[in-house]
Design an enzyme around this catalytic site. Structure first.
Site, PDB file in Angstrom:
ATOM      1  CG  ASP A 181      -0.353   0.596   2.672  1.00 29.94           C
ATOM      2  OD1 ASP A 181       0.713   0.205   3.119  1.00 29.94           O
ATOM      3  OD2 ASP A 181      -0.564  -0.620   3.498  1.00 29.94           O
ATOM      4  CE  LYS A 204      -4.903  -1.825   2.156  1.00 30.95           C
ATOM      5  NZ  LYS A 204      -3.733  -2.919   2.881  1.00 30.95           N
ATOM      6  CG  ASP A 230       2.823  -4.444   5.155  1.00 27.07           C
ATOM      7  OD1 ASP A 230       3.367  -2.706   5.801  1.00 27.07           O
ATOM      8  OD2 ASP A 230       1.781  -4.308   5.410  1.00 27.07           O
ATOM      9  N   GLY A 237      -5.656 -11.290   3.978  1.00 26.29           N
ATOM     10  CA  GLY A 237      -6.517 -10.694   2.643  1.00 26.29           C
ATOM     11  C   GLY A 237      -5.784  -9.796   1.552  1.00 26.29           C
TER      12      GLY A 237
END
Length: 339
Positions: A181, A204, A230, A237
């Site tokens: 992200d 996203k 991350d 998910g």
């Protein structure tokens, strides 16, 4: 300033394997036995937590080893009660070592009438008399400002860089670091610089928490071995969906490097059945049996870096020196040294 007392470790129940590993590493560095302080941390029948320390800690430099992971509230209360017990026992200094700092994702108000729980937890820790915090990969670096005490935030990226240089040593020119992200770009860029690889971003858009409406890849990942980076993987998910999108955009294969493997709910099953070749997490959170058995999940140790950081804090030397691979490689005894 010369140290008269030895550093002493005490651990809660959140991650005893990591606590014991840190004690072993410190024993090796010190050339003498460094064990966990004899104590009991237990629960009464009604769920109340009770702590009793069986050793004298008066005037000692105490380090509490406790991740505030699931069950977050129980582990947080254990930490607070242990800190109170040590302060009331006249410990000279109490440092909280939190490999994983829970509630860090609640670091701002995203809508009206919501709390900033990370700040509340910081106030609680300071209020118990904790004088310093040592943690790893805070969800947001500005959380350090929530504390009115020193906070040492270690980074997993040097450890990951050493691991990557060993695992992918014959195809380093094929790698691309990917942030799942926009908010994690700084973390991904840091690792990309360390291994001299290009950076891509998966943008996203969420309709509501837990649901992802659309994902777009920013950057060229065609024929690349993509490494998603991350700090936290919870239900996996987003991670698994990002891996699929990368493959759809021409990536050769996808691996992930995540600092804190929360891996709750269906996470392990999702990762096992995903297109990801591997998921690498640290042991900042004690892995469950399902995580240990998963064929494509691998765990890298943090005990060496935490042990050295504790010794540096105790001796009054630099903690930031541990951010460099040249310093970290000898600590890891060549385990992840590039050949």
């Amino acid at each position: 300033m010369p140290q008269l007392q030895e550093p002493k470790l005490i651990a809660g129940n959140a991650n005893m394997p990591l606590a014991n590993a840190i004690a072993r590493r410190m024993s090796m560095h010190r050339g003498k036995q460094v064990g966990l302080v004899d104590a009991r941390v237990e629960r009464f029948n009604d769920g109340e937590i009770f702590v009793e320390v069986f050793e004298n800690v008066r005037g000692e430099d105490m380090f509490i080893l406790q991740s505030t992971s699931n069950p977050a509230n129980d582990n947080l209360m254990e930490l607070l009660i242990m800190a109170d017990a040590l302060r009331r026992s006249s410990a000279a200094r109490v440092t909280a070592v939190l490999p994983y700092f829970g509630y860090a994702r609640q670091d701002r108000r995203t809508k009206a009438r919501t709390p900033i729980t990370a700040k509340l937890v910081a106030n609680m820790l300071v209020g118990t008399g904790i004088e310093r915090v040592l943690t790893m990969d805070l969800h947001a670096a500005q959380i350090q400002g929530f504390f009115d005490i020193p906070v040492d935030n270690l980074y997993a990226s040097p450890i990951f860089a050493l691991d990557i240089q060993t695992t992918f040593k014959k195809r380093m020119d094929e790698l691309a670091i990917v942030s799942p992200d926009v908010g994690g770009v700084a973390r991904a860029r840091e690792l990309a610089k360390r291994i001299n690889s290009p950076l891509a971003i998966v943008d996203k858009r969420r309709e509501k928490p837990g649901e992802i409406a659309e994902m777009t890849v920013i950057g060229n990942v065609k024929d690349k071995t993509c490494l998603i980076v991350d700090d936290i993987c919870d239900t996996a998910g987003t991670l698994c969906k990002a891996a699929e999108v990368l493959i759809e955009n021409g990536a050769k294969e996808v691996h992930s490097y995540i600092t804190h493997g929360v891996l709750s709910g269906p996470a392990v099953e999702r990762v096992t059945n995903s297109v990801m070749k591997s998921l690498v997490v640290t042991d900042s959170i004690a892995p469950t049996d399902a995580v240990k058995k998963a064929k494509n999940i691998r765990i890298v140790p943090t005990a060496p870096v935490f042990a050295q950081a504790i010794l540096n804090i105790w001796s009054g030397t630099s903690v930031s020196s541990l951010f460099e691979a040249d310093t970290l490689s000898p600590i890891y005894d060549g385990t992840y040294a590039a050949e």
